[in-house]
Design a protein around this motif. Structure first.
Motif, short mmCIF file in Angstrom:
data_model
loop_
_atom_site.label_atom_id
_atom_site.label_comp_id
_atom_site.label_asym_id
_atom_site.label_seq_id
_atom_site.Cartn_x
_atom_site.Cartn_y
_atom_site.Cartn_z
N LYS A 1 62.31 11.84 35.32
CA LYS A 1 60.87 11.76 35.56
C LYS A 1 60.41 12.72 36.65
O LYS A 1 59.20 12.95 36.82
N THR A 2 61.34 13.26 37.41
CA THR A 2 60.98 14.22 38.44
C THR A 2 60.79 15.59 37.81
O THR A 2 61.73 16.16 37.27
N SER A 3 59.57 16.10 37.84
CA SER A 3 59.28 17.39 37.21
C SER A 3 59.51 18.53 38.20
O SER A 3 59.60 18.31 39.41
N MET A 4 59.59 19.75 37.69
CA MET A 4 59.72 20.90 38.57
C MET A 4 58.51 20.99 39.50
O MET A 4 58.62 21.45 40.64
N GLN A 5 57.39 20.57 39.01
CA GLN A 5 56.17 20.50 39.83
C GLN A 5 56.40 19.57 41.02
O GLN A 5 56.06 19.91 42.16
N ASP A 6 56.96 18.40 40.76
CA ASP A 6 57.29 17.47 41.85
C ASP A 6 58.24 18.13 42.85
O ASP A 6 58.07 18.00 44.07
N LEU A 7 59.25 18.81 42.32
CA LEU A 7 60.27 19.42 43.18
C LEU A 7 59.66 20.57 43.98
O LEU A 7 60.03 20.81 45.13
N LYS A 8 58.75 21.29 43.36
CA LYS A 8 58.05 22.37 44.05
C LYS A 8 57.28 21.81 45.24
O LYS A 8 57.37 22.32 46.35
#
Lengths: 193, 193
Positions: free
Chosen positions: B26-33
């Motif tokens: 559920k953790t998107s690259m957007q979240d990680l960014k």
DNA sequence: AGCTATCTTGAATAAACATTCAAAATAAAG
DNA sequence: CTTTATTTTGAATGTTTATTCAAGATAGCT
């Protein structure tokens, strides 16, 4: 008027298996379409959305496992034999490595209970029911005189459930059947002491 | 030439937190960014892809928790007191309800070990290391005479780890601090018997 | 048989996703 | 200061995602 064509239980068991293989978030509607044989529209018509299908699957899963649980204990002469047979079945589940034999409720607790309130409520209640059943088993075991000691049935039930949850997680990291079986045997000893 | 601008440990701890809040899938690259402050290109340059970032986070997480583990036991007079303090810290973790205090390794075991061979290998090895450490603790406890009985340090370590895994799952469904604490106390008794 | 309410179909949709890449920036080496 | 190797930037890419919906099919009622 018109009645639904598909068999709800069959569809839910197919969905269960899909969720168990990949987990909730990795299971796409495409996967669910293939697993159930239902078209998207039918799924949305019957279960509202993907999460609705999960919740329905979780209910069906709990019904199925509850039946299985009862039949394991009914097939044994006393409560202690029942516990032995039950733990044997858990060990088999852990050792099989077959995702479709794993516990959907536990998977869901770990994957989504933290972020979804509705799922959390359902799973919490299922856990309480499981506890209630095991508490009754330990009560009977005491009455039958097959276990003694000061611990309450409630405490025993909680320790057993914690042990089973732990065993299932541990067996994902450590696959040796003898180790799993050994830990399960010790768990039974501790919980009956 | 040019050296990286970001602090690897800081970035990995930020990623860890993101993964703990939502789980890996559920953790998107957007979240990680957002969590790391790194642009997609930098993440891909440094960690290859999303899974690479998870694996690196998992390694850092294990380093951090290992340090914490050692310091808990070092802060106590004997191995049994160490075990008590350790289980207290696990109970705090379970009861806090704070996702960033939960165990990333256990989350990953449940979410992706089944479907990703590489993650499975890393997590399995981490579990073995944890077992090794706890085995040493129980060895010391026996030598110090603070625990007696016939069980081997290895067996005790395995039962303890299974109990901790189980406690963490159980506490997602049953949040009562007194219940969690009670089960943990009983676990310590059983494991030291 | 005909009507009607309901289900099925599956293409369409818009949003979210992981990943790429060429251009700009910059640290270290000479 | 210039060169060079490396990182940073962030818009673009193409895929996959969950969900919708209008058209077609069909079961049950009268």
């Amino acid at each position: 008027m018109r009645s639904a064509e598909f068999d709800r239980e069959v569809v839910l068991r197919a969905a269960m298996n899909a969720f168990m293989e990949k987990g909730y978030n990795k299971t796409s509607m495409q996967d669910l379409k293939l697993a159930t044989g239902l078209h998207p529209g039918s799924i949305y018509c019957a279960f509202e959305n993907k999460k609705g299908l999960l919740l329905a699957s979780l209910e069906q899963y709990n019904l199925d496992r509850s039946e299985e649980l009862k039949s394991i204990f009914n097939g044994q002469s006393d409560a202690l034999s029942g516990l032995r047979a039950y733990l044997d079945s858990i060990v088999s589940e852990c050792v099989s490595g077959d995702p479709t034999q794993s516990c959907l409720s536990q998977k869901a607790i770990n994957e989504i209970a933290q972020t979804d309130e509705q799922a959390q409520a359902v799973l919490s209640q299922q856990c309480v029911m499981w506890q209630g059943f095991m508490k009754e088993v330990f009560s009977q075991a005491s009455q039958q005189g097959v276990i003694t000691g000061p611990r309450s049935p409630q405490q025993r039930a909680q320790s057993l459930i914690v042990g089973i949850y732990g065993l299932r997680t541990f067996s994902q990291a450590q696959k040796d059947p003898d180790v799993i079986s050994g830990i399960a045997n010790q768990l039974l000893i501790d919980v009956c002491r």
